[in-house]
Design an enzyme around this catalytic site. Structure first.
Site, PDB file in Angstrom:
ATOM      1  N   ARG A   1      -0.153   2.142   1.901  1.00 36.61           N
ATOM      2  CA  ARG A   1       0.633   3.245   1.332  1.00 36.61           C
ATOM      3  C   ARG A   1       0.372   4.598   2.000  1.00 36.61           C
ATOM      4  NH1 ARG A   1       0.407   4.927  -3.486  1.00 36.61           N
ATOM      5  NH2 ARG A   1       2.650   5.176  -3.863  1.00 36.61           N
TER       6      ARG A   1
ATOM      7  N   GLU B   1      12.466  -2.340 -16.171  1.00 38.78           N
ATOM      8  CA  GLU B   1      11.940  -3.155 -15.072  1.00 38.78           C
ATOM      9  C   GLU B   1      10.804  -2.415 -14.353  1.00 38.78           C
ATOM     10  OE1 GLU B   1      14.637  -5.480 -12.129  1.00 38.78           O
ATOM     11  OE2 GLU B   1      13.883  -3.714 -11.076  1.00 38.78           O
ATOM     12  N   PRO B   2       9.662  -2.279 -14.998  1.00 40.05           N
ATOM     13  CA  PRO B   2       8.546  -1.576 -14.354  1.00 40.05           C
ATOM     14  C   PRO B   2       7.847  -2.462 -13.341  1.00 40.05           C
ATOM     15  CG  PRO B   2       7.843  -2.434 -16.455  1.00 40.05           C
ATOM     16  CD  PRO B   2       9.308  -2.777 -16.332  1.00 40.05           C
ATOM     17  N   GLY B   3       7.349  -1.857 -12.293  1.00 42.35           N
ATOM     18  CA  GLY B   3       6.474  -2.532 -11.347  1.00 42.35           C
ATOM     19  C   GLY B   3       5.178  -1.767 -11.269  1.00 42.35           C
ATOM     20  N   ARG B   4       5.221  -0.675 -10.496  1.00 40.42           N
ATOM     21  CA  ARG B   4       4.045   0.170 -10.316  1.00 40.42           C
ATOM     22  C   ARG B   4       3.453   0.628 -11.649  1.00 40.42           C
ATOM     23  NH1 ARG B   4       3.635   6.050  -8.050  1.00 40.42           N
ATOM     24  NH2 ARG B   4       5.720   6.208  -8.914  1.00 40.42           N
TER      25      ARG B   4
ATOM     26  N   TYR C   1       1.486  -2.226  -4.803  1.00 39.76           N
ATOM     27  CA  TYR C   1       1.816  -2.113  -3.374  1.00 39.76           C
ATOM     28  C   TYR C   1       0.554  -1.949  -2.532  1.00 39.76           C
ATOM     29  CZ  TYR C   1       6.258  -1.518  -5.619  1.00 39.76           C
ATOM     30  OH  TYR C   1       7.349  -1.709  -6.432  1.00 39.76           O
TER      31      TYR C   1
ATOM     32  N   CYS D   1      -7.936  -0.314  15.153  1.00 40.24           N
ATOM     33  CA  CYS D   1      -7.729   0.337  16.449  1.00 40.24           C
ATOM     34  C   CYS D   1      -6.390   1.071  16.439  1.00 40.24           C
ATOM     35  CB  CYS D   1      -7.785  -0.700  17.563  1.00 40.24           C
ATOM     36  SG  CYS D   1      -7.812   0.016  19.206  1.00 40.24           S
TER      37      CYS D   1
END
Length: 433
Positions: free
Chosen positions: A317, A278-281, A387, A351
């Site tokens: 991040r 289950e890869p994401g990144r 992300y 800001c």
């Protein structure tokens, strides 16, 4: 390209500090055409990372890393399944062409809770559920008894590049505590739910040693669950290099560990066991570039600041985890003059004092050795495909950036930049008394 045919360690020149193109397309021209800031995704790099993982029976993309519809469509066409952690992500998967039902399930809902919308959607569509808490078992069992489910188990340990990305151990909210497995099996049986799979994920950015520990934990848990188990998931967490000298995991070795685990379970159970990852990144991080323009250069005591038109509203991040991203300078107008390297702090327009891209965990400002630049030059923040845009916000009433998919040397606008009307849509001022 498998890990056996590429270097596992990023070479010294992996992240050049001067660049002119992304996936063969001029960055300067992209900025002229689409304005800044924008995200660009290299479709070819996503396909490369998918090919790395073909040995597994199924690749299930954790779309929370990057859920742009064009990215979901791309991975679907490559035969990749999808994971969804919310009703919105389920709807995104459907909009990208995924079917609700199939074997293995094209979409799996994985979470630690059901909000009411998600439970209604899961029940109405008949989606497979990866339950991350005992209450989810009860809630699904009451609403839709007789289905099969997967359990996401917290094995009691975790690991990650940041404590905030560690998803195992007793300080993590994720998964069913391993000592509660028997209780959860009884709950499932009470509702007529068949537990057919187990899923373990201990964190993002883990190394081979920690990932191999998951194999050992999975084998023990699967044997405890019994022969109803027909599927196991290795979870995600595969690292990608963000600096020269950092390494990929050896996928061939990693797959070998999981395949041996699967075969031992098949021998114990007397039937085949399906092996997912289950890869994401891992699939999308290296494909992504956040391109921004330098709008001011300031000297503050001993520090020189490059201030960009992108901030943590675009890429959170660094402020969240102190994450390091490689950066490069794109001289505008094709300027090819030599640029000396200088130590600079790179920040955004917001800001907030924390709106700094070159910071370490804890908010400590750091410098980066980059070419001397001028106002109007571009800064490319690299390895930003995971992300990045998905965690963006409208803080300071800033619009969400445009997103591009570069495929076969052509840039496609896959999300237009927000307008002010987009930002305030849904807001209203009550009538005066």
């Amino acid at each position: 390209m498998s890990s056996s045919t590429r270097s596992l360690t990023a070479p010294p020149d992996a992240f050049p500090v001067l660049r002119t193109e992304i996936a063969g397309v001029s960055v300067d021209e992209l900025a002229r055409q689409f304005g800044t800031p924008f995200y660009a995704y290299d479709a070819g790099k996503i396909r490369e990372r998918i090919e790395d993982l073909r040995a597994f029976d199924a690749i299930r993309y954790a779309q929370k890393a990057n859920s742009n519809l064009a990215v979901l469509d791309l991975v679907r066409r490559e035969g990749v399944l999808v994971d969804a952690v919310s009703a919105g992500e389920v709807q995104r998967a459907l909009a990208a062409g995924y079917a609700a039902a199939g074997d293995p399930p094209p979409i799996v809902y994985t979470a630690d809770i059901f909000d009411r919308e998600a439970l209604d959607l899961v029940v109405s569509l008949g989606l497979h559920v990866n339950c991350g808490s005992p209450d989810m078992i009860d809630q699904l069992g009451q609403a839709a008894p007789g289905r099969s489910i997967t359990l996401r188990v917290n094995p009691g340990f975790g690991h990650g590049h940041s404590r905030k990305t560690n998803t195992g151990g007793d300080q993590s909210k994720h998964g069913i505590w391993h000592e509660q497995l028997d209780d959860c099996l009884r709950r499932a049986d009470h509702h007529g739910l068949a537990v057919t799979g187990l899923h373990l994920h201990i964190g993002s950015g883990t190394d081979l040693e920690h990932l191999s520990q998951v194999c050992e934990a999975m084998e023990k848990l699967a044997l405890a669950a019994g022969r109803s188990i027909t599927s196991i998931s290795a979870g995600g967490g595969l690292p990608v290099p963000y600096r020269s000298g950092e390494s990929y995991v050896d996928i061939d070795v990693y797959y070998g560990l999981w395949d041996k685990t699967r075969k031992r379970l098949e021998s114990a159970f007397g039937h085949p066991v399906h092996l997912e990852i289950e890869p994401g990144r891992y699939l999308v991080a290296e494909s992504g570039y956040l391109v921004s323009e330098i709008r001011a250069i300031k000297r503050m005591g001993g520090n020189t600041f490059y201030l960009l038109d992108a901030g943590f509203n675009n890429l959170a991040r660094p402020i969240l985890y102190g994450s390091y991203h490689p950066m490069s300078i794109v001289p505008r107008g094709g300027d090819k003059s030599e640029r000396p390297l200088v130590d600079v702090v790179v920040g955004g327009p917001l800001c907030e004092s924390g709106d700094i891209f070159t910071q370490t965990e804890g908010g400590f400002v750091a410098t980066r050795n980059l070419p001397a630049a001028q106002v109007g030059d571009l800064v490319v923040i690299e390895n930003a495909g995971a992300y990045g845009a998905v965690m963006a916000s409208n803080y300071n009433s800033k619009p969400l950036a445009a997103e591009l998919l570069i495929r076969s040397g052509q840039a496609h606008l896959v999300r237009k930049r927000q307008s002010f009307e987009d930002i305030v849509r849904g807001e209203s001022i009550p009538a005066t008394e």
